[in-house]
Design a protein around this motif. Structure first.
Motif, PDB file in Angstrom:
ATOM      1  N   CYS A 208      13.103 -17.906  -8.363  1.00  0.00           N
ATOM      2  CA  CYS A 208      13.562 -17.800  -9.743  1.00  0.00           C
ATOM      3  C   CYS A 208      14.244 -19.098 -10.138  1.00  0.00           C
ATOM      4  O   CYS A 208      15.024 -19.646  -9.385  1.00  0.00           O
ATOM      5  CB  CYS A 208      14.566 -16.645  -9.904  1.00  0.00           C
ATOM      6  SG  CYS A 208      13.827 -15.035  -9.666  1.00  0.00           S
ATOM      7  N   ASP A 209      13.962 -19.561 -11.338  1.00  0.00           N
ATOM      8  CA  ASP A 209      14.538 -20.823 -11.785  1.00  0.00           C
ATOM      9  C   ASP A 209      16.037 -20.735 -12.042  1.00  0.00           C
ATOM     10  O   ASP A 209      16.729 -21.731 -11.974  1.00  0.00           O
ATOM     11  CB  ASP A 209      13.838 -21.306 -13.057  1.00  0.00           C
ATOM     12  CG  ASP A 209      12.436 -21.807 -12.765  1.00  0.00           C
ATOM     13  OD1 ASP A 209      12.185 -22.220 -11.620  1.00  0.00           O
ATOM     14  OD2 ASP A 209      11.599 -21.769 -13.682  1.00  0.00           O
ATOM     15  N   ASN A 210      16.555 -19.546 -12.345  1.00  0.00           N
ATOM     16  CA  ASN A 210      17.978 -19.441 -12.661  1.00  0.00           C
ATOM     17  C   ASN A 210      18.832 -19.125 -11.440  1.00  0.00           C
ATOM     18  O   ASN A 210      20.037 -18.988 -11.541  1.00  0.00           O
ATOM     19  CB  ASN A 210      18.206 -18.375 -13.739  1.00  0.00           C
ATOM     20  CG  ASN A 210      17.789 -16.993 -13.283  1.00  0.00           C
ATOM     21  OD1 ASN A 210      17.104 -16.836 -12.290  1.00  0.00           O
ATOM     22  ND2 ASN A 210      18.206 -15.998 -14.037  1.00  0.00           N
ATOM     23  N   MET A 211      18.233 -19.030 -10.262  1.00  0.00           N
ATOM     24  CA  MET A 211      19.004 -18.693  -9.066  1.00  0.00           C
ATOM     25  C   MET A 211      19.875 -19.866  -8.643  1.00  0.00           C
ATOM     26  O   MET A 211      19.524 -21.018  -8.824  1.00  0.00           O
ATOM     27  CB  MET A 211      18.069 -18.296  -7.935  1.00  0.00           C
ATOM     28  CG  MET A 211      17.303 -17.022  -8.245  1.00  0.00           C
ATOM     29  SD  MET A 211      16.229 -16.586  -6.916  1.00  0.00           S
ATOM     30  CE  MET A 211      17.298 -15.465  -6.063  1.00  0.00           C
ATOM     31  N   LEU A 212      21.003 -19.566  -8.063  1.00  0.00           N
ATOM     32  CA  LEU A 212      21.961 -20.557  -7.583  1.00  0.00           C
ATOM     33  C   LEU A 212      22.407 -21.492  -8.692  1.00  0.00           C
ATOM     34  O   LEU A 212      22.548 -22.690  -8.497  1.00  0.00           O
ATOM     35  CB  LEU A 212      21.406 -21.347  -6.386  1.00  0.00           C
ATOM     36  CG  LEU A 212      21.222 -20.543  -5.106  1.00  0.00           C
ATOM     37  CD1 LEU A 212      20.645 -21.426  -4.012  1.00  0.00           C
ATOM     38  CD2 LEU A 212      22.513 -19.923  -4.631  1.00  0.00           C
ATOM     39  N   GLU A 213      22.634 -20.917  -9.896  1.00  0.00           N
ATOM     40  CA  GLU A 213      23.122 -21.728 -10.998  1.00  0.00           C
ATOM     41  C   GLU A 213      24.476 -22.337 -10.669  1.00  0.00           C
ATOM     42  O   GLU A 213      24.743 -23.469 -10.967  1.00  0.00           O
ATOM     43  CB  GLU A 213      23.234 -20.880 -12.277  1.00  0.00           C
ATOM     44  CG  GLU A 213      21.891 -20.522 -12.855  1.00  0.00           C
ATOM     45  CD  GLU A 213      21.995 -19.567 -14.012  1.00  0.00           C
ATOM     46  OE1 GLU A 213      23.102 -19.036 -14.260  1.00  0.00           O
ATOM     47  OE2 GLU A 213      20.979 -19.343 -14.675  1.00  0.00           O
ATOM     48  N   GLY A 214      25.345 -21.533 -10.057  1.00  0.00           N
ATOM     49  CA  GLY A 214      26.629 -22.052  -9.597  1.00  0.00           C
ATOM     50  C   GLY A 214      26.442 -22.693  -8.243  1.00  0.00           C
ATOM     51  O   GLY A 214      25.354 -22.733  -7.694  1.00  0.00           O
ATOM     52  N   LYS A 215      27.513 -23.189  -7.689  1.00  0.00           N
ATOM     53  CA  LYS A 215      27.433 -23.818  -6.379  1.00  0.00           C
ATOM     54  C   LYS A 215      27.890 -22.835  -5.313  1.00  0.00           C
ATOM     55  O   LYS A 215      28.910 -22.196  -5.442  1.00  0.00           O
ATOM     56  CB  LYS A 215      28.291 -25.075  -6.347  1.00  0.00           C
ATOM     57  CG  LYS A 215      27.748 -26.155  -7.247  1.00  0.00           C
ATOM     58  CD  LYS A 215      28.584 -27.391  -7.171  1.00  0.00           C
ATOM     59  CE  LYS A 215      27.992 -28.466  -8.073  1.00  0.00           C
ATOM     60  NZ  LYS A 215      28.794 -29.679  -8.034  1.00  0.00           N
ATOM     61  N   ALA A 216      27.114 -22.738  -4.263  1.00  0.00           N
ATOM     62  CA  ALA A 216      27.503 -21.935  -3.115  1.00  0.00           C
ATOM     63  C   ALA A 216      28.323 -22.830  -2.194  1.00  0.00           C
ATOM     64  O   ALA A 216      27.941 -23.961  -1.914  1.00  0.00           O
ATOM     65  CB  ALA A 216      26.270 -21.414  -2.391  1.00  0.00           C
ATOM     66  N   LEU A 217      29.457 -22.336  -1.766  1.00  0.00           N
ATOM     67  CA  LEU A 217      30.346 -23.098  -0.898  1.00  0.00           C
ATOM     68  C   LEU A 217      30.423 -22.400   0.457  1.00  0.00           C
ATOM     69  O   LEU A 217      30.944 -21.296   0.561  1.00  0.00           O
ATOM     70  CB  LEU A 217      31.730 -23.203  -1.530  1.00  0.00           C
ATOM     71  CG  LEU A 217      31.736 -23.877  -2.910  1.00  0.00           C
ATOM     72  CD1 LEU A 217      33.064 -23.674  -3.593  1.00  0.00           C
ATOM     73  CD2 LEU A 217      31.415 -25.339  -2.768  1.00  0.00           C
ATOM     74  N   ILE A 218      29.868 -23.028   1.466  1.00  0.00           N
ATOM     75  CA  ILE A 218      29.879 -22.443   2.811  1.00  0.00           C
ATOM     76  C   ILE A 218      31.236 -22.700   3.450  1.00  0.00           C
ATOM     77  O   ILE A 218      31.653 -23.838   3.602  1.00  0.00           O
ATOM     78  CB  ILE A 218      28.751 -23.032   3.672  1.00  0.00           C
ATOM     79  CG1 ILE A 218      27.387 -22.691   3.067  1.00  0.00           C
ATOM     80  CG2 ILE A 218      28.848 -22.494   5.103  1.00  0.00           C
ATOM     81  CD1 ILE A 218      26.226 -23.330   3.775  1.00  0.00           C
ATOM     82  N   GLU A 219      31.898 -21.609   3.822  1.00  0.00           N
ATOM     83  CA  GLU A 219      33.204 -21.688   4.470  1.00  0.00           C
ATOM     84  C   GLU A 219      33.051 -21.876   5.977  1.00  0.00           C
ATOM     85  O   GLU A 219      33.754 -22.655   6.590  1.00  0.00           O
ATOM     86  CB  GLU A 219      34.011 -20.413   4.208  1.00  0.00           C
ATOM     87  CG  GLU A 219      34.173 -20.056   2.745  1.00  0.00           C
ATOM     88  CD  GLU A 219      35.177 -20.917   2.028  1.00  0.00           C
ATOM     89  OE1 GLU A 219      35.966 -21.610   2.698  1.00  0.00           O
ATOM     90  OE2 GLU A 219      35.172 -20.894   0.794  1.00  0.00           O
ATOM     91  N   ASP A 220      32.123 -21.098   6.579  1.00  0.00           N
ATOM     92  CA  ASP A 220      31.912 -21.150   8.025  1.00  0.00           C
ATOM     93  C   ASP A 220      30.549 -20.542   8.316  1.00  0.00           C
ATOM     94  O   ASP A 220      30.110 -19.622   7.624  1.00  0.00           O
ATOM     95  CB  ASP A 220      33.008 -20.361   8.741  1.00  0.00           C
ATOM     96  CG  ASP A 220      33.110 -20.685  10.223  1.00  0.00           C
ATOM     97  OD1 ASP A 220      32.408 -21.605  10.692  1.00  0.00           O
ATOM     98  OD2 ASP A 220      33.890 -20.011  10.918  1.00  0.00           O
ATOM     99  N   THR A 221      29.875 -21.050   9.333  1.00  0.00           N
ATOM    100  CA  THR A 221      28.570 -20.519   9.700  1.00  0.00           C
ATOM    101  C   THR A 221      28.171 -21.000  11.082  1.00  0.00           C
ATOM    102  O   THR A 221      28.659 -22.040  11.539  1.00  0.00           O
ATOM    103  CB  THR A 221      27.476 -20.912   8.682  1.00  0.00           C
ATOM    104  OG1 THR A 221      26.265 -20.222   9.001  1.00  0.00           O
ATOM    105  CG2 THR A 221      27.230 -22.403   8.674  1.00  0.00           C
ATOM    106  N   ASP A 222      27.317 -20.230  11.729  1.00  0.00           N
ATOM    107  CA  ASP A 222      26.635 -20.708  12.930  1.00  0.00           C
ATOM    108  C   ASP A 222      25.137 -20.435  12.809  1.00  0.00           C
ATOM    109  O   ASP A 222      24.407 -20.529  13.771  1.00  0.00           O
ATOM    110  CB  ASP A 222      27.228 -20.108  14.207  1.00  0.00           C
ATOM    111  CG  ASP A 222      26.902 -18.631  14.415  1.00  0.00           C
ATOM    112  OD1 ASP A 222      26.382 -17.984  13.481  1.00  0.00           O
ATOM    113  OD2 ASP A 222      27.178 -18.117  15.504  1.00  0.00           O
ATOM    114  N   MET A 223      24.688 -20.106  11.584  1.00  0.00           N
ATOM    115  CA  MET A 223      23.284 -19.828  11.310  1.00  0.00           C
ATOM    116  C   MET A 223      22.469 -21.112  11.250  1.00  0.00           C
ATOM    117  O   MET A 223      22.975 -22.146  10.808  1.00  0.00           O
ATOM    118  CB  MET A 223      23.124 -19.166   9.931  1.00  0.00           C
ATOM    119  CG  MET A 223      23.303 -17.720   9.864  1.00  0.00           C
ATOM    120  SD  MET A 223      22.960 -17.160   8.161  1.00  0.00           S
ATOM    121  CE  MET A 223      23.248 -15.426   8.391  1.00  0.00           C
ATOM    122  N   PRO A 224      21.190 -21.012  11.594  1.00  0.00           N
ATOM    123  CA  PRO A 224      20.290 -22.141  11.344  1.00  0.00           C
ATOM    124  C   PRO A 224      20.189 -22.393   9.837  1.00  0.00           C
ATOM    125  O   PRO A 224      20.348 -21.473   9.032  1.00  0.00           O
ATOM    126  CB  PRO A 224      18.939 -21.666  11.894  1.00  0.00           C
ATOM    127  CG  PRO A 224      19.232 -20.485  12.751  1.00  0.00           C
ATOM    128  CD  PRO A 224      20.516 -19.898  12.261  1.00  0.00           C
TER     129      PRO A 224
END
Length: 132
Positions: free
Chosen positions: A29-45
């Motif tokens: 979808c073109d409107n997805m992630l309109e804002g910014k996602a801020l990763i706090e912590d992760t161990d995912m690929p």
């Protein structure tokens, strides 16, 4: 297996900033992630991190921002389908938790006004205790 403590707050320190979606990610979808996602912590690929943020963005497009239960259910179902059963998802603006997760399956990020915690639980190898 990792043990993690997370306390969500809309004023949490941001560790990694992910830019808004651009054409090359192919989230659908073109409107997805309109804002910014801020990763706090992760161990995912990285690929799984992108899928987590895309699923969260899609859920925000489908449900009202105050319907955290439906948002979390949507993300959990997406991850159970894509990566096998056993995924857990917590969504909200303020929560605390302590959990054990399988290695490489944990992400905690903020998108818009909500915090997202997604992880795959670890099956217990010991039988449940019975009260005496």
């Amino acid at each position: 297996m990792g043990m993690t403590t997370v306390t969500a707050s809309t004023t949490a320190t941001k560790l990694k900033q992910v830019p808004p979606r651009v054409g090359g990610f192919g989230f659908g979808c073109d409107n997805m992630l309109e804002g910014k996602a801020l990763i706090e912590d992760t161990d995912m690929p990285t690929k799984m991190q992108i899928q987590a943020m895309a699923a969260a963005s899609q859920a925000l497009d489908l449900y009202d921002v105050v319907d955290c239960k439906s948002i979390a259910a949507h993300i959990k179902k997406e991850f159970d389908t894509r990566y096998g059963s056993g995924w857990q998802c917590v969504v909200g603006s303020s929560f605390g938790c302590f959990f054990t997760h399988s290695k490489g399956t944990f992400i905690y990020f903020t998108l818009e006004t909500l915090n997202f915690l997604i992880f795959k639980g670890v099956a217990s190898s010991s039988p449940p205790s019975t009260p005496s």
